[in-house]
Design an enzyme around this catalytic site. Structure first.
Site, PDB file in Angstrom:
ATOM      1  N   CYS A 147       6.917   0.535   7.654  1.00 36.03           N
ATOM      2  CA  CYS A 147       5.926   1.330   6.984  1.00 36.03           C
ATOM      3  C   CYS A 147       7.176   2.110   5.664  1.00 36.03           C
ATOM      4  O   CYS A 147       8.057   2.508   6.103  1.00 36.03           O
ATOM      5  CB  CYS A 147       5.438   1.944   8.064  1.00 36.03           C
ATOM      6  SG  CYS A 147       4.448   4.190   6.818  1.00 36.03           S
ATOM      7  N   LEU A 148       6.913   2.152   4.387  1.00 37.46           N
ATOM      8  CA  LEU A 148       7.842   3.101   3.718  1.00 37.46           C
ATOM      9  C   LEU A 148       7.958   4.378   3.965  1.00 37.46           C
ATOM     10  O   LEU A 148       9.214   4.271   3.744  1.00 37.46           O
ATOM     11  CB  LEU A 148       7.091   2.716   2.343  1.00 37.46           C
ATOM     12  CG  LEU A 148       6.679   1.597   1.971  1.00 37.46           C
ATOM     13  CD1 LEU A 148       5.568   1.789   0.454  1.00 37.46           C
ATOM     14  CD2 LEU A 148       8.022   0.515   1.265  1.00 37.46           C
ATOM     15  N   HIS A 195      -3.738   1.062   8.168  1.00 36.34           N
ATOM     16  CA  HIS A 195      -2.724   1.122   8.111  1.00 36.34           C
ATOM     17  C   HIS A 195      -2.423   2.929   6.446  1.00 36.34           C
ATOM     18  O   HIS A 195      -2.254   3.428   7.098  1.00 36.34           O
ATOM     19  CB  HIS A 195      -1.366   0.466   7.447  1.00 36.34           C
ATOM     20  CG  HIS A 195      -0.112   0.994   7.166  1.00 36.34           C
ATOM     21  ND1 HIS A 195       0.710   0.483   8.169  1.00 36.34           N
ATOM     22  CD2 HIS A 195       0.716   1.959   6.470  1.00 36.34           C
ATOM     23  CE1 HIS A 195       1.998   1.255   7.948  1.00 36.34           C
ATOM     24  NE2 HIS A 195       1.861   1.814   6.851  1.00 36.34           N
ATOM     25  N   GLU A 196      -2.992   2.280   5.776  1.00 33.80           N
ATOM     26  CA  GLU A 196      -2.731   3.087   4.867  1.00 33.80           C
ATOM     27  C   GLU A 196      -3.833   4.667   4.806  1.00 33.80           C
ATOM     28  O   GLU A 196      -3.386   5.746   4.644  1.00 33.80           O
ATOM     29  CB  GLU A 196      -3.260   3.072   3.440  1.00 33.80           C
ATOM     30  CG  GLU A 196      -2.242   1.905   2.613  1.00 33.80           C
ATOM     31  CD  GLU A 196      -0.955   1.880   2.545  1.00 33.80           C
ATOM     32  OE1 GLU A 196      -1.202   3.430   2.734  1.00 33.80           O
ATOM     33  OE2 GLU A 196       0.022   0.938   2.507  1.00 33.80           O
ATOM     34  N   GLN A 233       2.838   9.623   1.024  1.00 35.41           N
ATOM     35  CA  GLN A 233       4.169   9.049   1.533  1.00 35.41           C
ATOM     36  C   GLN A 233       4.916   9.628   0.665  1.00 35.41           C
ATOM     37  O   GLN A 233       6.357   9.688   0.613  1.00 35.41           O
ATOM     38  CB  GLN A 233       3.863   7.880   1.640  1.00 35.41           C
ATOM     39  CG  GLN A 233       3.642   6.987   2.554  1.00 35.41           C
ATOM     40  CD  GLN A 233       3.079   5.850   2.946  1.00 35.41           C
ATOM     41  OE1 GLN A 233       1.822   5.023   2.224  1.00 35.41           O
ATOM     42  NE2 GLN A 233       4.139   5.223   3.574  1.00 35.41           N
ATOM     43  N   GLY A 262       0.676  -1.114  -0.020  1.00 36.34           N
ATOM     44  CA  GLY A 262       0.085  -0.060   0.413  1.00 36.34           C
ATOM     45  C   GLY A 262       0.828   1.192  -0.156  1.00 36.34           C
ATOM     46  O   GLY A 262       1.998   1.363   0.455  1.00 36.34           O
ATOM     47  N   HIS A 269      -2.344   7.422   7.485  1.00 37.53           N
ATOM     48  CA  HIS A 269      -1.453   8.412   6.952  1.00 37.53           C
ATOM     49  C   HIS A 269      -2.725   9.425   6.165  1.00 37.53           C
ATOM     50  O   HIS A 269      -1.995  10.021   6.241  1.00 37.53           O
ATOM     51  CB  HIS A 269      -0.649   7.662   5.537  1.00 37.53           C
ATOM     52  CG  HIS A 269       0.417   6.559   5.498  1.00 37.53           C
ATOM     53  ND1 HIS A 269       1.116   7.579   6.379  1.00 37.53           N
ATOM     54  CD2 HIS A 269       0.401   5.733   5.089  1.00 37.53           C
ATOM     55  CE1 HIS A 269       2.021   6.572   6.217  1.00 37.53           C
ATOM     56  NE2 HIS A 269       1.843   5.265   6.349  1.00 37.53           N
TER      57      HIS A 269
END
Length: 186
Positions: free
Chosen positions: A97-98, A139-140, A49, A44, A143
């Site tokens: 997490c990226l 999670h997304e 991000q 994702g 953000h």
């Protein structure tokens, strides 16, 4: 390919604004986000991000039945089942997490969610999700509200992740990494 912002970048800690224009620029952003997510690799990626303060995320995940869940959620709404009490299981509930690359921490999430969003063609859709897909959506979605998963960790883990962030020199504006070029994973 787009650079992925690292924690400390203001756009990651700010509530994203709604998508209003469904135009060629939005299609390009979504295509670039898919390419970036896949190169990272991730399951994702939210617009903040990649430095864009808009309420959208892309996802790409294959479940245990080998069903591909791939799409874009624009201006999403998310309803959560109650989050179970107790400590998160390190093996079953760890996520990364990226925007905090190369780190994974256990986090308890709602086991089921309902996602309602608009796709790139302005069609509204709903997905009832459980397990990892529910985790990806939570999670997304976080953000989009300026929340990183590290913000949800218990006290002991949040202290540990804060130490990693300091040691890595993150937590300040202007830092990013480029999938396929930098030696980082999320």
């Amino acid at each position: 390919m787009l650079p992925i912002r690292i924690t400390g970048e203001p756009v990651l800690h700010t509530i994203a604004g709604p998508v209003v224009d469904f135009d060629a620029q939005l299609r390009t952003l979504v295509d670039d986000m898919f390419e970036t997510m896949e190169a990272a690799p991730g399951v994702g990626l939210a617009a903040p991000q990649v430095g864009v303060g808009l309420r959208l995320f892309v996802y790409n995940w294959v479940d245990d039945d080998e069903v591909l869940w791939r799409g874009v959620a624009i201006n999403p709404e998310l309803w959560l089942a109650p989050i179970p009490a107790g400590e998160a299981d390190e093996d079953e509930e760890s996520e990364g997490c990226l925007s905090i690359p190369s780190e994974r921490w256990a986090l308890r999430r709602a086991p089921k969610v309902m996602l309602r969003a608009t796709d790139i063609d302005k069609k509204v859709f709903e997905i009832e999700a459980g397990g990892w897909l529910a985790r990806i959506f939570q999670h997304e979605y976080d953000h989009l509200d300026g929340t990183l998963y590290s913000d949800r960790l218990d006290h002991a883990q949040s202290k540990a992740v804060a130490k990693v962030i300091r040691k890595s020199g993150w937590g300040v504006p202007g830092q990013s990494w480029m999938p396929g070029e930098d030696d980082l994973e999320g």
